[in-house]
Motif scaffolding. Structure first.
Motif, mmCIF file in Angstrom:
data_model
loop_
_atom_site.group_PDB
_atom_site.id
_atom_site.type_symbol
_atom_site.label_atom_id
_atom_site.label_comp_id
_atom_site.label_asym_id
_atom_site.label_seq_id
_atom_site.Cartn_x
_atom_site.Cartn_y
_atom_site.Cartn_z
ATOM 1 N N VAL A 30 35.358 -7.487 -25.233
ATOM 2 C CA VAL A 30 33.934 -7.161 -25.158
ATOM 3 C C VAL A 30 33.554 -7.058 -23.686
ATOM 4 O O VAL A 30 33.842 -7.969 -22.898
ATOM 5 N N ALA A 31 32.921 -5.955 -23.305
ATOM 6 C CA ALA A 31 32.519 -5.753 -21.913
ATOM 7 C C ALA A 31 31.011 -5.583 -21.839
ATOM 8 O O ALA A 31 30.496 -4.624 -22.391
ATOM 9 N N GLU A 44 38.032 -11.582 -26.300
ATOM 10 C CA GLU A 44 38.113 -11.769 -24.850
ATOM 11 C C GLU A 44 37.016 -10.971 -24.147
ATOM 12 O O GLU A 44 36.861 -9.770 -24.405
ATOM 13 N N ASN A 45 36.280 -11.625 -23.275
ATOM 14 C CA ASN A 45 35.274 -10.914 -22.476
ATOM 15 C C ASN A 45 35.924 -10.276 -21.260
ATOM 16 O O ASN A 45 36.828 -10.851 -20.660
ATOM 17 N N ILE A 46 35.421 -9.102 -20.891
ATOM 18 C CA ILE A 46 35.889 -8.394 -19.702
ATOM 19 C C ILE A 46 34.683 -8.233 -18.785
ATOM 20 O O ILE A 46 33.654 -7.711 -19.220
ATOM 21 N N ALA A 47 34.836 -8.626 -17.537
ATOM 22 C CA ALA A 47 33.681 -8.641 -16.620
ATOM 23 C C ALA A 47 33.399 -7.255 -16.044
ATOM 24 O O ALA A 47 33.531 -7.017 -14.843
ATOM 25 N N ILE A 48 33.041 -6.335 -16.925
ATOM 26 C CA ILE A 48 32.618 -4.997 -16.481
ATOM 27 C C ILE A 48 31.263 -4.731 -17.132
ATOM 28 O O ILE A 48 31.112 -4.921 -18.357
ATOM 29 N N ASP A 52 28.892 0.601 -16.440
ATOM 30 C CA ASP A 52 29.874 0.994 -15.418
ATOM 31 C C ASP A 52 30.957 1.853 -16.075
ATOM 32 O O ASP A 52 32.085 1.399 -16.341
ATOM 33 N N VAL A 53 30.594 3.086 -16.343
ATOM 34 C CA VAL A 53 31.451 3.965 -17.145
ATOM 35 C C VAL A 53 32.827 4.138 -16.499
ATOM 36 O O VAL A 53 33.864 4.101 -17.179
ATOM 37 N N GLY A 54 32.867 4.272 -15.178
ATOM 38 C CA GLY A 54 34.134 4.488 -14.471
ATOM 39 C C GLY A 54 35.104 3.337 -14.695
ATOM 40 O O GLY A 54 36.278 3.559 -15.055
ATOM 41 N N GLN A 55 34.628 2.114 -14.526
ATOM 42 C CA GLN A 55 35.499 0.939 -14.696
ATOM 43 C C GLN A 55 35.888 0.740 -16.164
ATOM 44 O O GLN A 55 37.011 0.342 -16.465
ATOM 45 N N LEU A 56 34.961 1.025 -17.067
ATOM 46 C CA LEU A 56 35.261 0.875 -18.498
ATOM 47 C C LEU A 56 36.346 1.862 -18.919
ATOM 48 O O LEU A 56 37.268 1.524 -19.666
ATOM 49 N N THR A 62 44.119 1.872 -19.144
ATOM 50 C CA THR A 62 45.259 0.998 -18.796
ATOM 51 C C THR A 62 45.613 0.078 -19.961
ATOM 52 O O THR A 62 46.782 -0.207 -20.193
ATOM 53 N N GLN A 63 44.614 -0.359 -20.713
ATOM 54 C CA GLN A 63 44.888 -1.256 -21.844
ATOM 55 C C GLN A 63 45.268 -0.485 -23.115
ATOM 56 O O GLN A 63 45.557 -1.102 -24.132
#
Ligand code: AMP
Ligand code: GLY
Length: 421
Positions: A30-31, A44-48, A52-56, A62-63
Protein backbone atom coordinates in the motif's frame (compact mmCIF):
# COMPACT_ATOMS: atom_id res chain seq x y z
CA UNK A 1 -0.12 -12.25 -7.69
CA UNK A 2 1.35 -9.01 -6.40
CA UNK A 3 -1.07 -6.16 -5.71
CA UNK A 4 -0.35 -2.47 -5.17
CA UNK A 5 -3.01 -0.29 -3.57
CA UNK A 6 -2.65 3.48 -3.87
CA UNK A 7 -3.90 5.68 -1.03
CA UNK A 8 -3.82 6.17 2.71
CA UNK A 9 -7.34 6.26 4.11
CA UNK A 10 -9.88 3.92 5.65
CA UNK A 11 -11.02 2.90 2.17
CA UNK A 12 -7.52 1.69 1.33
CA UNK A 13 -7.21 -0.18 4.64
CA UNK A 14 -10.48 -1.94 3.81
CA UNK A 15 -9.29 -2.71 0.25
CA UNK A 16 -5.98 -4.16 1.46
CA UNK A 17 -7.78 -6.22 4.13
CA UNK A 18 -10.17 -7.58 1.50
CA UNK A 19 -7.43 -8.40 -1.04
CA UNK A 20 -5.63 -10.32 1.70
CA UNK A 21 -8.55 -12.74 1.75
CA UNK A 22 -7.96 -13.72 -1.89
CA UNK A 23 -6.24 -17.03 -2.58
CA UNK A 24 -4.77 -15.50 -5.74
CA UNK A 25 -2.89 -12.75 -3.95
CA UNK A 26 0.60 -13.46 -2.60
CA UNK A 27 1.81 -9.96 -1.74
CA UNK A 28 0.09 -6.64 -0.97
CA UNK A 29 1.75 -3.24 -0.95
CA UNK A 30 0.00 0.00 0.00
CA UNK A 31 1.47 3.36 -1.02
CA UNK A 32 1.70 5.17 1.29
CA UNK A 33 -0.83 3.34 3.52
CA UNK A 34 -1.38 4.19 7.18
CA UNK A 35 -0.97 2.68 10.63
CA UNK A 36 -3.86 0.29 9.98
CA UNK A 37 -2.29 -1.26 6.90
CA UNK A 38 1.16 -1.26 8.58
CA UNK A 39 -0.15 -3.31 11.50
CA UNK A 40 -2.17 -5.72 9.33
CA UNK A 41 -0.20 -8.99 8.92
CA UNK A 42 0.78 -9.71 5.31
CA UNK A 43 0.46 -6.09 4.15
CA UNK A 44 3.42 -3.80 3.56
CA UNK A 45 3.41 0.00 3.39
CA UNK A 46 5.61 1.73 0.82
CA UNK A 47 6.68 5.30 1.59
CA UNK A 48 5.65 6.84 -1.72
CA UNK A 49 2.96 9.55 -1.87
CA UNK A 50 -0.28 8.62 -3.69
CA UNK A 51 0.29 11.38 -6.26
CA UNK A 52 3.99 10.67 -6.94
CA UNK A 53 3.23 8.92 -10.21
CA UNK A 54 6.88 8.67 -11.29
CA UNK A 55 8.02 6.86 -8.13
CA UNK A 56 4.93 4.63 -8.06
CA UNK A 57 5.55 3.59 -11.64
CA UNK A 58 9.20 2.83 -10.89
CA UNK A 59 8.16 0.76 -7.88
CA UNK A 60 5.51 -1.18 -9.84
CA UNK A 61 7.96 -1.95 -12.65
CA UNK A 62 10.83 -3.09 -10.41
CA UNK A 63 8.53 -5.13 -8.17
CA UNK A 64 6.66 -6.55 -11.19
CA UNK A 65 3.29 -5.69 -9.68
CA UNK A 66 0.50 -7.67 -11.35
CA UNK A 67 -2.38 -5.36 -10.50
CA UNK A 68 -2.63 -1.82 -9.12
CA UNK A 69 -5.83 -0.43 -7.58
CA UNK A 70 -6.28 3.32 -7.20
CA UNK A 71 -8.15 4.37 -4.04
CA UNK A 72 -8.49 8.17 -4.08
CA UNK A 73 -9.19 10.69 -6.84
CA UNK A 74 -5.96 12.73 -6.68
CA UNK A 75 -3.74 10.09 -8.38
CA UNK A 76 -6.42 9.66 -11.08
CA UNK A 77 -6.32 13.42 -11.65
CA UNK A 78 -2.52 13.21 -11.80
CA UNK A 79 -2.76 10.65 -14.64
CA UNK A 80 -1.54 7.54 -12.84
CA UNK A 81 -3.66 5.21 -14.98
CA UNK A 82 -2.34 6.67 -18.25
CA UNK A 83 1.26 6.38 -17.01
CA UNK A 84 0.88 2.74 -15.88
CA UNK A 85 -0.99 1.71 -19.03
CA UNK A 86 1.71 3.28 -21.21
CA UNK A 87 4.15 0.85 -19.58
CA UNK A 88 1.83 -2.13 -20.07
CA UNK A 89 0.94 -2.41 -16.36
CA UNK A 90 -2.53 -3.56 -15.29
CA UNK A 91 -4.23 -0.85 -13.22
CA UNK A 92 -7.87 -0.57 -12.17
CA UNK A 93 -9.14 2.98 -12.49
CA UNK A 94 -10.10 5.47 -15.21
CA UNK A 95 -7.67 7.55 -17.26
CA UNK A 96 -7.12 11.22 -16.45
CA UNK A 97 -9.53 12.24 -19.18
CA UNK A 98 -12.30 9.87 -18.10
CA UNK A 99 -11.79 10.90 -14.46
CA UNK A 100 -12.94 14.42 -15.37
CA UNK A 101 -16.40 13.08 -14.50
CA UNK A 102 -15.25 13.62 -10.92
CA UNK A 103 -12.35 16.05 -11.14
CA UNK A 104 -14.38 18.78 -12.89
CA UNK A 105 -17.95 19.42 -11.80
CA UNK A 106 -18.37 21.77 -14.78
CA UNK A 107 -17.37 18.94 -17.14
CA UNK A 108 -19.57 16.48 -15.30
CA UNK A 109 -22.69 18.67 -15.28
CA UNK A 110 -22.29 19.60 -18.96
CA UNK A 111 -21.76 15.91 -19.78
CA UNK A 112 -24.96 14.95 -17.96
CA UNK A 113 -26.95 17.70 -19.64
CA UNK A 114 -25.65 16.68 -23.08
CA UNK A 115 -26.46 12.99 -22.57
CA UNK A 116 -29.81 13.46 -20.79
CA UNK A 117 -28.67 11.95 -17.52
CA UNK A 118 -30.99 13.17 -14.75
CA UNK A 119 -29.36 15.89 -12.65
CA UNK A 120 -30.40 19.14 -10.93
CA UNK A 121 -30.90 22.25 -13.15
CA UNK A 122 -27.69 24.30 -13.04
CA UNK A 123 -25.48 27.01 -14.47
CA UNK A 124 -21.69 27.39 -14.43
CA UNK A 125 -19.72 30.56 -13.69
CA UNK A 126 -16.23 31.95 -13.61
CA UNK A 127 -17.40 35.49 -12.90
CA UNK A 128 -18.55 36.41 -9.38
CA UNK A 129 -20.99 39.18 -10.40
CA UNK A 130 -22.75 36.95 -12.91
CA UNK A 131 -22.95 34.14 -10.33
CA UNK A 132 -24.44 36.54 -7.75
CA UNK A 133 -26.98 37.84 -10.27
CA UNK A 134 -28.02 34.24 -11.00
CA UNK A 135 -28.38 33.52 -7.27
CA UNK A 136 -30.51 36.67 -6.89
CA UNK A 137 -32.86 35.55 -9.66
CA UNK A 138 -33.35 31.90 -8.66
CA UNK A 139 -35.41 30.32 -5.91
CA UNK A 140 -33.64 29.31 -2.70
CA UNK A 141 -32.15 27.13 -1.35
CA UNK A 142 -29.36 26.96 -3.93
CA UNK A 143 -26.27 24.77 -3.93
CA UNK A 144 -22.92 26.36 -4.79
CA UNK A 145 -20.14 23.95 -5.80
CA UNK A 146 -16.47 24.44 -6.59
CA UNK A 147 -15.69 22.75 -9.89
CA UNK A 148 -12.35 21.26 -8.84
CA UNK A 149 -11.45 18.65 -6.24
CA UNK A 150 -12.08 19.84 -2.67
CA UNK A 151 -11.97 16.58 -0.64
CA UNK A 152 -15.73 16.71 -0.02
CA UNK A 153 -15.59 20.29 1.26
CA UNK A 154 -16.37 22.28 -1.88
CA UNK A 155 -20.17 22.27 -1.66
CA UNK A 156 -22.27 24.84 0.22
CA UNK A 157 -26.03 24.64 0.61
CA UNK A 158 -27.31 28.21 0.76
CA UNK A 159 -30.64 28.96 2.42
CA UNK A 160 -30.58 32.69 1.72
CA UNK A 161 -28.94 35.16 -0.63
CA UNK A 162 -26.36 36.30 1.93
CA UNK A 163 -25.11 32.71 2.27
CA UNK A 164 -25.06 32.33 -1.51
CA UNK A 165 -22.97 35.49 -1.94
CA UNK A 166 -20.55 34.33 0.77
CA UNK A 167 -20.24 30.88 -0.85
CA UNK A 168 -19.60 32.40 -4.29
CA UNK A 169 -16.89 34.66 -2.80
CA UNK A 170 -15.27 31.74 -0.95
CA UNK A 171 -15.41 29.09 -3.65
CA UNK A 172 -14.59 31.26 -6.66
CA UNK A 173 -11.05 32.14 -5.75
CA UNK A 174 -7.51 31.84 -7.14
CA UNK A 175 -7.37 28.08 -6.55
CA UNK A 176 -10.72 27.34 -8.10
CA UNK A 177 -11.71 29.30 -11.20
CA UNK A 178 -15.17 27.84 -11.90
CA UNK A 179 -18.27 27.07 -9.88
CA UNK A 180 -21.58 25.34 -10.47
CA UNK A 181 -24.79 26.71 -8.98
CA UNK A 182 -27.66 24.26 -8.94
CA UNK A 183 -31.16 23.79 -7.60
CA UNK A 184 -31.52 22.20 -4.18
CA UNK A 185 -33.13 18.75 -4.35
CA UNK A 186 -35.21 17.15 -1.60
CA UNK A 187 -34.94 13.44 -0.94
CA UNK A 188 -32.70 10.71 0.34
CA UNK A 189 -29.16 10.15 -0.86
CA UNK A 190 -27.87 6.78 -2.04
CA UNK A 191 -24.42 5.78 -3.25
CA UNK A 192 -24.68 3.53 -6.29
CA UNK A 193 -21.29 2.08 -7.18
CA UNK A 194 -20.44 -0.26 -10.04
CA UNK A 195 -17.33 -1.97 -11.38
CA UNK A 196 -16.84 -1.74 -15.12
CA UNK A 197 -14.36 -2.74 -17.78
CA UNK A 198 -15.83 -0.04 -20.02
CA UNK A 199 -18.52 -2.24 -21.52
CA UNK A 200 -19.70 -4.73 -18.94
CA UNK A 201 -21.02 -3.65 -15.57
CA UNK A 202 -21.09 -5.36 -12.19
CA UNK A 203 -23.15 -3.31 -9.72
CA UNK A 204 -22.08 -3.40 -6.07
CA UNK A 205 -24.58 -3.28 -3.21
CA UNK A 206 -26.20 0.06 -2.43
CA UNK A 207 -24.94 2.14 0.48
CA UNK A 208 -25.72 5.43 2.17
CA UNK A 209 -23.18 7.93 3.45
CA UNK A 210 -23.93 10.61 6.06
CA UNK A 211 -22.23 13.78 4.86
CA UNK A 212 -23.18 16.23 7.62
CA UNK A 213 -21.02 16.42 10.72
CA UNK A 214 -23.70 16.25 13.38
CA UNK A 215 -26.52 13.95 14.45
CA UNK A 216 -29.82 14.56 12.67
CA UNK A 217 -27.92 15.53 9.49
CA UNK A 218 -27.00 18.94 10.89
CA UNK A 219 -23.79 20.96 10.76
CA UNK A 220 -21.35 21.39 7.87
CA UNK A 221 -20.70 18.91 5.06
CA UNK A 222 -17.74 16.57 5.56
CA UNK A 223 -16.00 13.84 3.57
CA UNK A 224 -18.46 11.39 5.19
CA UNK A 225 -19.22 10.57 8.84
CA UNK A 226 -20.49 7.03 8.42
CA UNK A 227 -22.34 4.70 6.10
CA UNK A 228 -24.48 1.61 6.01
CA UNK A 229 -25.18 -1.05 3.38
CA UNK A 230 -27.46 -2.23 1.86
CA UNK A 231 -30.11 0.46 1.47
CA UNK A 232 -32.95 -2.02 1.35
CA UNK A 233 -35.70 0.33 0.16
CA UNK A 234 -33.84 0.72 -3.14
CA UNK A 235 -35.57 -2.19 -4.84
CA UNK A 236 -34.11 -4.19 -7.74
CA UNK A 237 -36.52 -2.44 -10.17
CA UNK A 238 -35.16 0.96 -9.16
CA UNK A 239 -31.55 -0.30 -9.30
CA UNK A 240 -32.18 -1.56 -12.83
CA UNK A 241 -33.64 1.81 -13.85
CA UNK A 242 -30.59 3.61 -12.48
CA UNK A 243 -28.33 1.22 -14.36
CA UNK A 244 -30.17 1.76 -17.64
CA UNK A 245 -30.64 5.53 -17.41
CA UNK A 246 -27.51 6.67 -15.55
CA UNK A 247 -24.65 4.17 -15.60
CA UNK A 248 -25.02 2.59 -19.04
CA UNK A 249 -25.58 5.85 -20.97
CA UNK A 250 -22.62 7.41 -19.15
CA UNK A 251 -20.29 4.59 -20.14
CA UNK A 252 -21.65 4.50 -23.70
CA UNK A 253 -21.21 8.26 -24.13
CA UNK A 254 -17.66 8.11 -22.78
CA UNK A 255 -16.83 5.28 -25.15
CA UNK A 256 -18.30 7.26 -28.06
CA UNK A 257 -16.20 10.24 -27.08
CA UNK A 258 -13.12 7.99 -27.23
CA UNK A 259 -12.69 7.95 -23.47
CA UNK A 260 -13.51 4.37 -22.44
CA UNK A 261 -13.96 4.05 -18.69
CA UNK A 262 -12.49 1.21 -16.63
CA UNK A 263 -12.73 1.27 -12.84
CA UNK A 264 -15.19 1.80 -10.05
CA UNK A 265 -17.87 4.33 -11.01
CA UNK A 266 -19.85 5.89 -8.19
CA UNK A 267 -23.07 7.79 -8.80
CA UNK A 268 -24.12 9.88 -5.80
CA UNK A 269 -27.90 10.01 -6.23
CA UNK A 270 -30.72 11.99 -4.67
CA UNK A 271 -33.89 9.89 -4.71
CA UNK A 272 -37.16 11.73 -4.21
CA UNK A 273 -40.18 10.30 -2.34
CA UNK A 274 -41.69 9.57 -5.78
CA UNK A 275 -38.62 7.41 -6.68
CA UNK A 276 -37.37 9.99 -9.18
CA UNK A 277 -33.60 10.17 -9.04
CA UNK A 278 -30.93 12.72 -9.90
CA UNK A 279 -27.15 12.44 -10.05
CA UNK A 280 -25.62 14.82 -7.49
CA UNK A 281 -22.10 13.83 -8.43
CA UNK A 282 -20.00 11.16 -10.08
CA UNK A 283 -16.95 9.81 -8.33
CA UNK A 284 -14.40 7.79 -10.27
CA UNK A 285 -13.51 5.54 -7.35
CA UNK A 286 -15.00 3.81 -4.35
CA UNK A 287 -16.49 6.00 -1.64
CA UNK A 288 -15.01 6.54 1.78
CA UNK A 289 -16.64 5.47 4.15
CA UNK A 290 -18.96 3.48 1.83
CA UNK A 291 -16.13 1.00 1.10
CA UNK A 292 -15.80 0.19 4.80
CA UNK A 293 -19.53 -0.66 4.83
CA UNK A 294 -19.45 -2.61 1.55
CA UNK A 295 -16.37 -4.79 1.75
CA UNK A 296 -17.17 -6.63 5.02
CA UNK A 297 -20.35 -7.82 3.23
CA UNK A 298 -18.61 -8.85 0.01
CA UNK A 299 -18.28 -12.63 -0.23
CA UNK A 300 -16.79 -12.70 -3.74
CA UNK A 301 -13.08 -12.45 -4.42
CA UNK A 302 -12.35 -8.77 -5.06
CA UNK A 303 -9.03 -9.53 -6.72
CA UNK A 304 -10.73 -11.78 -9.31
CA UNK A 305 -13.26 -9.05 -10.07
CA UNK A 306 -10.66 -6.28 -10.44
CA UNK A 307 -8.43 -8.53 -12.53
CA UNK A 308 -11.34 -9.42 -14.83
CA UNK A 309 -12.28 -5.75 -15.16
CA UNK A 310 -8.77 -4.67 -16.15
CA UNK A 311 -8.67 -7.47 -18.74
CA UNK A 312 -12.10 -6.78 -20.33
CA UNK A 313 -13.50 -9.98 -18.84
CA UNK A 314 -16.29 -8.75 -16.56
CA UNK A 315 -18.99 -10.22 -18.82
CA UNK A 316 -19.77 -13.36 -16.81
CA UNK A 317 -18.97 -11.99 -13.37
CA UNK A 318 -21.37 -11.30 -10.53
CA UNK A 319 -20.98 -10.61 -6.85
CA UNK A 320 -22.22 -12.36 -3.75
CA UNK A 321 -23.07 -10.54 -0.55
CA UNK A 322 -23.47 -11.41 3.10
CA UNK A 323 -27.18 -11.01 3.87
CA UNK A 324 -26.37 -9.03 6.97
CA UNK A 325 -26.16 -5.24 7.24
CA UNK A 326 -23.00 -3.25 7.94
CA UNK A 327 -22.99 0.06 9.79
CA UNK A 328 -19.71 1.99 9.66
CA UNK A 329 -19.08 4.88 12.05
CA UNK A 330 -16.25 7.34 11.45
CA UNK A 331 -14.42 8.62 14.55
CA UNK A 332 -13.03 12.13 14.06
CA UNK A 333 -10.44 14.41 15.59
CA UNK A 334 -11.51 17.64 17.26
CA UNK A 335 -12.09 20.40 14.72
CA UNK A 336 -13.05 18.21 11.73
CA UNK A 337 -14.02 19.18 8.98
CA UNK A 338 -11.96 22.31 9.74
CA UNK A 339 -8.33 22.35 10.88
CA UNK A 340 -7.84 19.49 13.35
CA UNK A 341 -5.73 18.68 16.34
CA UNK A 342 -3.36 15.78 15.53
CA UNK A 343 -0.61 13.91 17.38
CA UNK A 344 -2.81 12.37 20.09
CA UNK A 345 -2.23 8.79 21.23
CA UNK A 346 -5.17 6.50 20.53
CA UNK A 347 -6.09 4.28 23.49
CA UNK A 348 -7.65 0.82 23.20
CA UNK A 349 -7.28 0.44 19.43
CA UNK A 350 -7.92 -3.07 18.19
CA UNK A 351 -8.11 -3.80 14.48
CA UNK A 352 -10.20 -6.95 14.84
CA UNK A 353 -12.63 -6.04 17.62
CA UNK A 354 -14.68 -9.22 17.24
CA UNK A 355 -15.41 -11.63 14.42
CA UNK A 356 -18.08 -9.28 13.08
CA UNK A 357 -16.66 -5.87 14.05
CA UNK A 358 -13.63 -4.43 12.28
CA UNK A 359 -11.82 -1.16 12.94
CA UNK A 360 -10.31 0.43 9.83
CA UNK A 361 -7.74 3.19 10.18
CA UNK A 362 -8.36 6.40 8.22
CA UNK A 363 -5.98 9.03 9.58
CA UNK A 364 -3.38 7.70 12.01
CA UNK A 365 0.34 7.01 11.98
CA UNK A 366 2.02 4.78 14.55
CA UNK A 367 4.86 4.68 16.96
CA UNK A 368 5.62 0.96 17.29
CA UNK A 369 2.20 -0.52 18.20
CA UNK A 370 0.74 2.82 19.33
CA UNK A 371 -1.61 4.72 16.99
CA UNK A 372 -1.18 8.49 16.77
CA UNK A 373 -3.91 10.67 15.21
CA UNK A 374 -2.79 12.35 11.99
CA UNK A 375 -5.98 13.41 10.18
CA UNK A 376 -9.56 14.62 10.54
CA UNK A 377 -11.15 11.23 10.10
CA UNK A 378 -9.11 8.90 12.32
CA UNK A 379 -10.86 5.52 12.51
CA UNK A 380 -13.90 3.80 11.05
CA UNK A 381 -15.70 1.03 12.93
CA UNK A 382 -17.69 -1.39 10.76
CA UNK A 383 -20.09 -3.79 12.41
CA UNK A 384 -22.20 -6.55 10.87
CA UNK A 385 -25.69 -7.16 12.24
CA UNK A 386 -29.00 -8.78 11.35
CA UNK A 387 -30.64 -5.35 11.38
CA UNK A 388 -29.36 -1.80 10.96
CA UNK A 389 -30.18 -1.19 14.60
CA UNK A 390 -28.15 -4.19 15.75
CA UNK A 391 -25.16 -3.28 13.57
CA UNK A 392 -25.37 0.34 14.75
CA UNK A 393 -25.44 -0.71 18.44
CA UNK A 394 -22.36 -2.90 17.99
CA UNK A 395 -20.45 -0.18 16.12
CA UNK A 396 -21.40 2.36 18.81
CA UNK A 397 -20.16 0.08 21.58
CA UNK A 398 -16.72 -0.19 19.95
CA UNK A 399 -16.68 3.51 19.05
CA UNK A 400 -16.91 4.20 22.78
CA UNK A 401 -14.06 1.84 23.75
CA UNK A 402 -11.37 3.40 21.58
CA UNK A 403 -10.37 6.87 22.76
CA UNK A 404 -8.25 10.00 22.47
CA UNK A 405 -8.76 13.62 23.59
CA UNK A 406 -11.35 15.38 21.45
CA UNK A 407 -12.66 12.25 19.68
CA UNK A 408 -16.18 12.69 18.34
CA UNK A 409 -18.55 10.77 16.09
CA UNK A 410 -22.16 10.61 15.05
CA UNK A 411 -24.38 8.40 17.17
CA UNK A 412 -27.13 8.06 14.54
CA UNK A 413 -25.52 6.52 11.43
CA UNK A 414 -28.28 4.62 9.61
CA UNK A 415 -31.04 6.51 11.45
CA UNK A 416 -33.45 6.55 8.53
CA UNK A 417 -33.17 2.79 8.12
CA UNK A 418 -33.49 2.24 11.89
CA UNK A 419 -36.71 4.29 11.85
CA UNK A 420 -38.06 2.06 9.08
CA UNK A 421 -37.23 -1.21 10.83
P1 AMP B 1 -21.47 16.63 -4.17
O1 AMP B 1 -19.99 16.68 -3.90
O2 AMP B 1 -21.85 17.34 -5.40
O3 AMP B 1 -22.04 15.25 -4.08
O4 AMP B 1 -22.14 17.37 -2.93
C1 AMP B 1 -21.86 17.00 -1.59
C2 AMP B 1 -23.13 16.86 -0.80
O5 AMP B 1 -23.88 18.07 -0.83
C3 AMP B 1 -24.08 15.80 -1.34
O6 AMP B 1 -23.74 14.54 -0.90
C4 AMP B 1 -25.40 16.29 -0.80
O7 AMP B 1 -25.54 15.95 0.56
C5 AMP B 1 -25.29 17.79 -0.88
N1 AMP B 1 -25.82 18.25 -2.18
C6 AMP B 1 -25.12 18.44 -3.33
N2 AMP B 1 -25.91 18.87 -4.32
C7 AMP B 1 -27.15 18.97 -3.82
C8 AMP B 1 -28.42 19.34 -4.34
N3 AMP B 1 -28.55 19.75 -5.61
N4 AMP B 1 -29.50 19.29 -3.52
C9 AMP B 1 -29.37 18.90 -2.24
N5 AMP B 1 -28.21 18.55 -1.68
C10 AMP B 1 -27.10 18.56 -2.44
N1 GLY C 1 -18.33 9.26 0.82
C1 GLY C 1 -18.28 10.18 -0.21
C2 GLY C 1 -17.10 10.09 -1.06
O1 GLY C 1 -16.28 9.19 -0.96
O2 GLY C 1 -16.93 10.98 -1.90
Amino acid sequence: MKVLIIGQGGREHALAWKFKQSKEVTQIFVAPGNAGTALEPGIENIAIAATDVGQLLKFALTQQIDLTIVGPEAPLAAGIVDAFQDQGLAIFGPTQKAAQLETSKVFSKNFMAKHHIPTAPFATFSNKDKAKAYAHNHPLPLVVKASGLMAGKGVVICNNEIEAIAAIDTLLNGKNSEIVIEAFLQGEEVSFIVMTDGEHIVPLATSQDHKRRDDGDLGPNTGGMGAYSPVSWVRPVLEQKILETVIRPTLKALQKENTPYCGFLYAGLMITPQDDYYVLEFNCRLGDPETQALLPRLKSDLFTLCWAATHSQLLDKSVEWDERVVVSIVLCAQGYPGPVKTGDSVNNYASDCTEDVKCFVSGATRHEQQLITSGGRVLCISALGQTVHEAQSKALYWAEQVDWPGKFYRKDIGWRAVARE
